[in-house]
Design a protein around this motif. Structure first.
Motif, mmCIF file in Angstrom:
data_model
loop_
_atom_site.group_PDB
_atom_site.id
_atom_site.type_symbol
_atom_site.label_atom_id
_atom_site.label_comp_id
_atom_site.label_asym_id
_atom_site.label_seq_id
_atom_site.Cartn_x
_atom_site.Cartn_y
_atom_site.Cartn_z
ATOM 1 N N TYR A 1 -2.602 -8.004 0.217
ATOM 2 C CA TYR A 1 -2.131 -6.614 0.184
ATOM 3 C C TYR A 1 -2.316 -5.948 1.544
ATOM 4 C CZ TYR A 1 -2.366 -7.406 -4.848
ATOM 5 O OH TYR A 1 -2.204 -7.920 -6.103
ATOM 6 N N ARG A 2 -1.453 -5.003 1.831
ATOM 7 C CA ARG A 2 -1.554 -4.179 3.029
ATOM 8 C C ARG A 2 -1.751 -2.743 2.592
ATOM 9 N NH1 ARG A 2 -2.231 -8.439 4.324
ATOM 10 N NH2 ARG A 2 -1.269 -9.703 5.992
ATOM 11 N N ARG B 1 -7.281 -1.191 5.817
ATOM 12 C CA ARG B 1 -7.539 -2.610 5.556
ATOM 13 C C ARG B 1 -8.370 -3.244 6.675
ATOM 14 N NH1 ARG B 1 -4.930 -6.913 7.510
ATOM 15 N NH2 ARG B 1 -5.190 -8.909 6.434
ATOM 16 N N ARG B 2 -8.044 -2.944 7.921
ATOM 17 C CA ARG B 2 -8.784 -3.519 9.043
ATOM 18 C C ARG B 2 -10.237 -3.067 9.030
ATOM 19 N NH1 ARG B 2 -5.742 -5.939 13.021
ATOM 20 N NH2 ARG B 2 -3.474 -5.667 12.850
ATOM 21 N N GLU C 1 -4.958 -17.464 3.414
ATOM 22 C CA GLU C 1 -3.933 -17.122 4.406
ATOM 23 C C GLU C 1 -3.032 -18.312 4.718
ATOM 24 O OE1 GLU C 1 -6.316 -15.743 7.602
ATOM 25 O OE2 GLU C 1 -6.438 -13.678 6.866
#
Length: 269
Positions: free
Chosen positions: A80-81, A85-86, A156
């Motif tokens: 998800y974005r 998030r970072r 990923e």
């Protein structure tokens, strides 16, 4: 032969020998100097057994929590974005950078009876600080990154074509997760769980502030080892510490065997 291999290999072996093998050999030598009878009396004393029970059960509880929460966190970060998030991804590594004693003080302040979380939990009859539950909280905090960081890169790198192919064959989302994704993540999950459990077994700084450190109740094995060192009973400290060492070695050996079997199974599939 690769350029620089003799030098790099020599440096690597020297590092492993001095930093890893030498302390382990010293610990084994000190414990072995007791003799089998005296060694068994120390490691099987009621206080030592109680510390094994507290440490093992707390580490197991923290690892099970991290297995589900850490996997969910890795899944969210990869799939998800969302805003922040970072930042969340960076916070995952906070237990690596934060001194464990500082983490222990912070957790004690939060979960004490007058703390932010502790006061809310006290209202429903749950006490965290100075109980085995507090030990689990400290262990879970310090060992969470091991599961997230081992699962995240594998997630990923998963080929989206595998899931798309399963969907084209009519598989449900639940079926895809358990029959396609989870088997591929098995070795990474196993590695993360073993590292998380091993870290929990050996954790000290984050626990002593929140545990209460009552013998036979909330005293962990690492603390009992430290107490024996403070009493200048180095042989007893080495004997008790050797139990954790043996446990870690056995757990890692079993983990490696299961990982090898899982990789062979995945490759055949």
């Amino acid at each position: 032969m690769l350029p620089g291999l003799p030098l790099s290999l020599g440096l690597t072996l020297s590092y492993v020998g001095l930093i890893i093998l030498l302390p382990i050999c010293a610990l084994v030598y000190k414990a072995a100097s007791l003799g089998p009878v005296a060694y068994w009396e120390i490691v099987s004393s009621p206080r030592a057994i109680a510390s094994y029970r507290v440490t093992g059960l707390s580490a197991l509880g923290a690892t099970l929590f991290n297995l589900f929460f850490g996997f969910a966190l890795a899944w969210v970060l990869v799939r998800y974005r969302f805003p922040g998030r970072r930042l969340v991804d960076a916070i995952v590594d906070l237990p690596f950078a934060l001194p464990t004693a500082v983490a222990g003080i912070a957790l004690t302040s939060l979960f004490a009876a007058n703390g932010w979380f502790g006061s809310a939990l006290a209202g429903i009859g749950i006490q965290v600080a100075y109980t085995p539950l507090g030990i689990m909280v400290a262990m879970a905090f310090t060992s969470l990154p091991f599961i997230v960081r081992t699962v995240q890169p594998v997630l990923e790198d998963l080929d989206p074509a595998l899931e798309e192919g399963a969907q084209s064959l009519g598989a449900s989302d639940l079926s895809i997760f358990f029959r396609v994704i989870l088997p591929l993540l098995g070795p990474a999950l196993l590695a993360g769980v073993s590292l998380s459990f091993a870290r929990s077994l050996g954790e000290f700084g984050a626990i002593i502030f929140i545990a209460g450190n009552l013998p036979n109740q909330t005293e962990i094995t690492a603390l009992l080892t430290y107490i024996r060192l403070e009493e200048y009973d180095y042989q007893a400290a080495a004997a008790i510490a050797s139990v954790l060492l043996i446990t870690a070695f056995v757990m890692l050996a079993v983990t490696n065997i299961l990982q090898a079997y899982g990789l062979r199974y995945t490759q055949k599939g």
